[in-house]
Design an enzyme around this catalytic site. Structure first.
Site, PDB file in Angstrom:
ATOM      1  N   GLU A 236      47.975  43.361  44.792  1.00  0.00           N
ATOM      2  CA  GLU A 236      47.991  42.119  45.593  1.00  0.00           C
ATOM      3  C   GLU A 236      49.243  42.048  46.476  1.00  0.00           C
ATOM      4  OE1 GLU A 236      45.027  39.070  43.415  1.00  0.00           O
ATOM      5  OE2 GLU A 236      47.122  38.920  42.780  1.00  0.00           O
TER       6      GLU A 236
ATOM      7  N   GLU B  64      39.205  42.507  41.999  1.00  0.00           N
ATOM      8  CA  GLU B  64      39.470  41.411  41.061  1.00  0.00           C
ATOM      9  C   GLU B  64      38.591  40.223  41.407  1.00  0.00           C
ATOM     10  OE1 GLU B  64      43.425  40.017  40.414  1.00  0.00           O
ATOM     11  OE2 GLU B  64      44.310  42.025  40.470  1.00  0.00           O
TER      12      GLU B  64
END
Length: 345
Positions: A172, A278
């Site tokens: 991320e 995710e």
């Protein structure tokens, strides 16, 4: 990504980077062999060894205790994602723990994704803290150390008979990684250099492994264009663009639609496959979560030119708010909820 955070703050942070740049010529080419007919249906289960050490058990829908990897296989999963931390205090997610879990996944026939956080702890859009041992390194040494660490982990996996299908260089990384040196909003060239170091290290050990660059908020096309235009302009390499998506039970339809638009734009703009690495939703909204996951898997399958490669649930085995995480997909008795039925087809 550590899922004990404020969604509002994360949204504000990510939207601050929603600026678009001009469209440029495509440089990264799609590998036809990577557009599999069957997409990856995966789960990140990096908590499993820690949960087991605390005595937590997992059960099938009939209440029979099962090994988590065996149970996930029976539910239709075909891939496992595992995070790698450099020197975590408790040891979980270090290289030895990573290998132990990867061996268990491989035994069940799962494809494997390794997620390098390049930290001793959680790395996500709000924090990208250097490993303590790397904190005082100058940038050239930092980049070389990232390369050598990545290569070392990959070689350790290889010596144990494990060849990851995918490797994430960073987790991320909405504003880069290894702050402040690799903070993208301050020095995109530095971030690109770190990506290049990780990419090279992976390929030196395993040329067939696909390298993923991963940012969150898969619905935010402006964020993705800002990041990947910047990386491309600075010569970074990647094979797949990864994204996260964590909608609520009331907005998932809107965000799924925006995510599909973003994925198709990415495929066209960068000639790069995409993967949702995710996803998650409130554990107590299992019906809505099943609808969301079913739709997301369908949308990934529909991505232009078969370049949607997979969907991974983040820590579905979490239950009873393990470590404060409320987006698992097991009920309070340790059994999978109907949300995971979406992975059966």
């Amino acid at each position: 990504m550590k899922k004990i955070l404020c969604p509002g703050l994360l949204l504000i942070f990510c939207l601050s980077f929603s600026c678009s740049k001009g469209k440029s010529e495509t440089q990264i080419k799609t590998d036809p062999a990577d557009t599999a007919a069957t997409i990856a249906k995966g789960a990140d289960v990096s908590w499993v060894t820690e949960m087991e050490a605390k005595g937590i058990k997992f059960y099938d829908k009939n209440g029979t205790q099962k090994d988590l990897f065996v149970l996930l296989k029976s539910l239709g999963f075909n891939s496992i994602r595992l995070r790698a931390w450099v020197n975590p205090t408790a040891g979980y997610c270090n290289t030895a723990d990573l290998v132990a879990k990867a061996l268990r996944a491989q035994k069940q026939g799962f494809k494997i994704m390794i997620d390098f956080h390049y930290s001793d702890d959680w790395a996500d859009p709000g924090k990208q803290t250097k490993p303590a041992a790397w904190a005082s390194l100058d940038f050239a040494t930092l980049s070389a150390t990232l390369h050598d660490y990545t290569k070392s982990v990959m070689n350790t996996l290889k010596s144990n008979g494990i060849t990851p299908n995918w490797v994430q260089v960073g987790n991320e990384t909405n504003d880069g990684m290894l702050w402040e040196d690799g903070r993208a909003s301050k020095n995109m060239a530095n971030f690109a250099a770190l990506i290049k170091s990780g990419y090279a290290a992976v390929k030196e050990v395993s040329p067939t492994t696909k390298v993923i660059v991963h940012i969150s908020n898969g619905y935010d096309n402006g964020l993705f264009r800002w990041m990947f235009d910047g990386l491309k302009a600075n010569g970074a390499q990647w094979d797949i663009i990864g994204m996260s998506l964590y909608p609520s039970k009331t907005n998932w339809q809107t965000l799924d639609a925006q995510c599909l638009t973003n994925m198709n734009d990415i495929v066209t703009r960068y000639a790069t496959p995409v993967m949702v690495v995710e996803v998650g939703m409130e554990a107590n909204a299992s019906a809505e979560s099943k609808a969301f996951l079913t739709d997301m898997i369908s949308k990934v399958k529909s991505v232009n030119t078969n370049n949607g490669l997979g969907v991974f649930y983040w820590e579905p085995e979490s239950y009873n708010s393990w470590q404060g995480y409320g987006l698992g997909a097991f009920d309070t008795t340790g059994k999978p909820t109907i949300a995971l039925d979406a992975f059966a087809n």
